[in-house]
Design a protein around this motif. Structure first.
Motif: not given
Length: 126
Positions: A72-73, A32
């Motif tokens: 959110t990821s 991420l």
């Protein structure tokens, strides 16, 4: 935004299995868009949290970057990761003193919890 991520392996997992789970989860989280990922020593309090549950294995502090959707990821990644595990592990996500516990729940219950958590922290905090 600092995020405390905790992994609590299923009660049947031994220390070696817990370490493998932690390593695999950290490897996925590193993909991420994060500024830093700091693994905490057992019992070491993170700067962003008031206290750490001493039974939580694999505690990690993340500094998420600013782009919209990172929280959110992260939550989606954790949900997917839990879904691929055969045992009943639990992952917690803490921002300030607000904690989201991801564990076995119906998909609808999990979706509602995640949406509420992201709404509380996503708009102004990402």
């Amino acid at each position: 935004m600092d995020v405390l991520l905790g992994l609590t392996p299923d009660g049947a997992a031994d220390a070696e299995e817990s370490e493998r789970l932690t390593i695999r989860l950290r490897a996925e989280v590193r993909r991420l868009d994060i500024y830093t990922l700091q693994v905490l020593a057992d019992g070491a309090p993170p700067e962003c949290a008031k206290a750490v549950d001493p039974v939580t294995a694999g505690a990690v502090v993340l500094a998420l970057s600013a782009p919209s959707g990172v929280l959110t990821s992260l939550v989606g990644l954790l949900q997917d990761w839990l879904g691929r595990q055969s045992a009943g592990h639990r992952v917690s996500v803490t921002i300030d003193s607000d904690t989201l516990e991801l564990e076995q729940a119906t998909p609808e219950e999990r979706r509602q919890l995640i949406e509420a958590f992201v709404r509380r922290h996503g708009a102004g905090g990402e």
